[in-house]
Scaffold this active site. Sequence first.
Site, PDB file in Angstrom:
ATOM      1  N   LYS C 183       0.842  -1.196   0.000  1.00 52.49           N
ATOM      2  CA  LYS C 183       0.000   0.000   0.000  1.00 52.49           C
ATOM      3  C   LYS C 183       0.877   1.247   0.000  1.00 52.49           C
ATOM      4  O   LYS C 183       1.592   1.510   0.960  1.00 52.49           O
ATOM      5  CB  LYS C 183      -0.920   0.062   1.216  1.00 52.49           C
ATOM      6  CG  LYS C 183      -1.947   1.197   1.064  1.00 52.49           C
ATOM      7  CD  LYS C 183      -2.587   1.625   2.363  1.00 52.49           C
ATOM      8  CE  LYS C 183      -1.772   2.648   3.104  1.00 52.49           C
ATOM      9  NZ  LYS C 183      -1.851   4.018   2.554  1.00 52.49           N
ATOM     10  N   GLU C 257      10.491   0.498  10.186  1.00 50.01           N
ATOM     11  CA  GLU C 257      11.472   1.566   9.978  1.00 50.01           C
ATOM     12  C   GLU C 257      10.725   2.847  10.269  1.00 50.01           C
ATOM     13  O   GLU C 257       9.876   3.267   9.488  1.00 50.01           O
ATOM     14  CB  GLU C 257      12.002   1.482   8.534  1.00 50.01           C
ATOM     15  CG  GLU C 257      13.358   2.077   8.363  1.00 50.01           C
ATOM     16  CD  GLU C 257      13.267   3.547   8.080  1.00 50.01           C
ATOM     17  OE1 GLU C 257      13.273   4.318   9.070  1.00 50.01           O
ATOM     18  OE2 GLU C 257      13.175   3.927   6.924  1.00 50.01           O
ATOM     19  N   CYS C 291      13.253  10.433   7.561  1.00 52.20           N
ATOM     20  CA  CYS C 291      13.247   9.861   8.914  1.00 52.20           C
ATOM     21  C   CYS C 291      14.631   9.920   9.534  1.00 52.20           C
ATOM     22  O   CYS C 291      14.767  10.021  10.737  1.00 52.20           O
ATOM     23  CB  CYS C 291      12.727   8.432   8.882  1.00 52.20           C
ATOM     24  SG  CYS C 291      13.506   7.448   7.609  1.00 52.20           S
ATOM     25  N   GLU C 388       9.887  14.558  16.380  1.00 55.45           N
ATOM     26  CA  GLU C 388      10.237  14.552  14.969  1.00 55.45           C
ATOM     27  C   GLU C 388       9.351  15.571  14.250  1.00 55.45           C
ATOM     28  O   GLU C 388       8.123  15.492  14.321  1.00 55.45           O
ATOM     29  CB  GLU C 388      10.015  13.157  14.390  1.00 55.45           C
ATOM     30  CG  GLU C 388      10.474  13.047  12.953  1.00 55.45           C
ATOM     31  CD  GLU C 388      10.345  11.634  12.402  1.00 55.45           C
ATOM     32  OE1 GLU C 388       9.350  10.962  12.717  1.00 55.45           O
ATOM     33  OE2 GLU C 388      11.239  11.218  11.643  1.00 55.45           O
TER      34      GLU C 388
END
Lengths: 306, 297, 477
Positions: C183, C257, C291, C388
């Site tokens: 997806k 991840e 990331c 983040e």
Amino acid sequence: MPDTIPGSLRSYLHGLPGVDEVGVRRRAADLATRSIKTTAKRAALDLAIRMVDLTTLEGADTPGKVRALAAKARRPDPADPTAPPVAALCVYPDMIGVAAQALAGSGVGLASVATGFPAGRTPLEVKLADTRAAVAAGATEIDMVIDRGAFLAGDYGKVFDEITAVKAACGDAHLKVILETGELVTYDNVRRASWLALHAGADFIKTSTGKVTPAATLPVTLVMLEAVRDYRAATGRQAGVKAAGGIRTAKDAIRYLVLVKEIAGDDWLDSAWFRLGASTLLNDLLMQRTKLGTGHYGGPDYYTID
Amino acid sequence: MADIPPRIPPRIPPRIPVRRTYKLYVGGAFPRSESGRSYPVTSSAGVHLANAALASRKDVRDAVVAAREAFPGWSGRTAYNRGQILYRIAEMMEGRRAQFADEVAAAEGVSAGRAQAIVSAAVDRWVHYAGWADKFGQVLGGANPVSGPYFNLSQPEPTGVVGVFAPPGSPLLGLVSVLAPVITCGNTAVLVASERAPLPAVTLAEALATSDLPAGVANILTGRLAELAPPLAGHADVNALDLTGAGALAAELEALAATTLKRVLRPGQDDWADPDPGLSRIRPFVETKTVWHPIGR
Amino acid sequence: MEIFEYAPAPESRSIVSIRPSYDLFIDGEFVEAKSDERIVTVNPADEEPLAEVAAAGEADVERAFAAARRAFERVWSPLPGAERGKYLFRIARIIQERARELAVLESLDNGKPIKETRDVDLPLVAAHFFYHAGWADKLAHAGLGPARPLGVAAQVIPWNFPLMMLAWKVAPALATGNTVVLKPAETTPLTALAFAEICQEADLPPGVVNIVTGAGDTGRAVVAHPDADKVAFTGSTEVGKQIARAVAGTGQRLTLELGGKGANIVYEDAAIDQAVEGIVSGIFFNQGHVCCAGSRLLVQESIAEELLARLRARIERLRLGDPLDKNTDIGAINSAAQLARIRELAAAGEAEGATGWSPPCPLPERGYWFPPTVFTGVTQAHRIAREEIFGPVLSVLTFRTPEEAVAKANNTPYGLSAGVWTEKGSLMLWTASRLRAGVVWSNTFNVFDPASPFGGYKESGYGREGGLLGLEAYLNG
């Protein structure tokens, strides 16, 4: 006038921040992808022409060739009077007289290599005499070579003193100091030699004689542009950079201009502060310029060979 | 022949043996449970053997603190040194063979000969892992041929503090088989011993305490799995779990571990008799760090 | 005299043809979704709709898993590794052939500069397939014992590197003999659908790769599907934890991840100009939608002032604007939602007492844009030092000793990436060995390679992608 360097020359130069080869190459490669089109390209081509030090440094140079080049320097494209003149003509000392005559009244500078070009392996007195003679003969710019042997041996004082002495011998002529980066090998050395030359009074620092491979490269020029940028920030004095040798195409030249713009800044985008030492480059710049004007690709038969 | 004095019954009784108290092993010390509780331990035949400390949530907490404190020092040792210490553990176990064999025989209901064989296998397991300490990094790591002017090296590093649930049915060999790989690669451990048969674990702790293993590297708790497992699995300062002995709690503990994304080794088909477990129990408790550096002049 | 300024240099859009509407890719065909729900994907640079895609429902996901299972059992796992590998080589070649088209499409759908899609994303995508293609017949040499594929892999990927993340997921799964249901992200489905066409062009057996577009609900249906033998997810730590919880007890293999808050440590002896480049690349590459971004700059006190002056001067040269312009360094923020998140955190930075700075930088009127921003006066306690941001926002902290640098760098639940800048080799190795991060870039930043394992410590996830270690995630050893 040379600056005062605090402490020993060696500890000063070795205290400069290091240069990471891979990083500097990566940055140069990234800037080489800048896409210069349409109006930007037109401006860049004209600027590049204005920055050319049209050069002939052959043992076989003749007065005739120098006169032909001088004519080309004044008016690079016989078919197009809007093409600007180049910055200077660069010759061996024995050709200064011929060149000076041919350039008289043109505003085009006259550069002479000196100081035992290209190896620089002559006594200081000879280098100074070489310089004085060139200036006396009409050179407005002196392209000297540093003593790479002394530099690589760590005898920075000798290199520094030679540059200051030659600078004094130049009088009003502008001094370009050739580092011959191809022999310095590492970027750390290029940075140190740049700062050494700048502190010793260089008006320009120049990559190469054109007699050693590699000559000018984008990463080397990038490091030198950082040096003049940082040197001005530190001392207030602006100096120029000359990339010489191996620059043959308009595309290459434009990459150098991008480097000047993005590393040193717009203040250096002028023939007073950046030069391209080249011979065949000029024809390609002219050809591209015509292509941009007419929409058609040109051929070498339509430009003068020198 | 001279007269022999008539034999008379001794007035003094025979010597009363000194019994051991089976305590926890936390931070290199042998405390009782902070809760002050203990529980009776019986042999496989149902004979009372001893009382073991019944650890509490707070003992779990103290053990995690001890394990965390020990981590930088232990992971910072050279691999060679860790191997030496693991070998030293084998030596210390060998010296207590009889005691281990008695406890294994009582706990597992096996013959004396079989118990000896199990002790031998447990000692050999330490020797096996002692040799892995300075080799697993070479097997699991190495230089990667990246397409650029870079030196690129991957190396396994210990994950950190590992919560270990020892297999209930193999109180010595299974215990050593799960503890040894975890500390071999530089982790520190908080281990929950077999609930039913914790005595070999305590004896092992006594061997560990005399084998140069730094305090806090291995911490051993005895008590109820159902009481100790959730706080250990949910503790945010625990980096990984070995659920081998978690039994029916495994799924619940794995879900708890997800709260801080602990690495989890799920219960599997383990053959403790296999003399070559290889890296299967080291792999889950190491992190691979990859370092890039330019190559230039 | 004309000033030498860069004229617009737009890459042509004509190389891509985007259909108005896309179906799901299941069992080798584009099939109409059973779900009626549709999603519009827009160009974040101008908010113009690009195409409409299906939002797959549970029945669609069901169908995709059935196709993947069939393909796994009948075709893909029985196929000799060498033949599997040839399909991957074929895919790698088609990607190289269509690289420019895919780069333009990625820039349109994602908002990232063409310079990056062309020079970074697409070369890495092709390299990833090329690298893994060669593994397909060599798995016995991977040191994992007699390895067997797991079966069907459920894969959910993020929007920051749409095609690259697809490659990182699909290439190892296929090389090891697994089939996939993938997806793509809600806001960036188009290159995945182009990849579906590439699978057709490569004659990849039907069902080996299935692509179901959709938003969060579709993603949940994919990762929660009971027939998934393996779940692979790249995205936020929050969602990663939900998945880990859902997978608990199922026996499904899982790799994650997730997020990061990478520290970029600059020591006083660093090669300062390259360090500045590394800082810029660390946080402004891909608009900071990375990331492993170096979002926390830890600079040694003695050079902080000089470094920041150089950094500001460098940032002033960054060119923000049209992602398709070949000279653009910073493109558009991927979505309105992400822009809102960046704005909120930047506002929190100001509110908590940090000082924000951005270069003079006119933003286009339409589209989602955020200027490159540097916060100084940041402390460890500030939200902008802990959370983040996933945007072009750098938090600057200072340190005095290497111990302090490492302590600050590790003081986060994340552990994905870190940077170290020093000319002193022993200090580099000392620092690198103490950083709790899966990737340590020393004297460089944000470089990637299919041969180099990538993945994090702690809450940045588990498992590695790339290299020999990446195979482990798709094999039963």
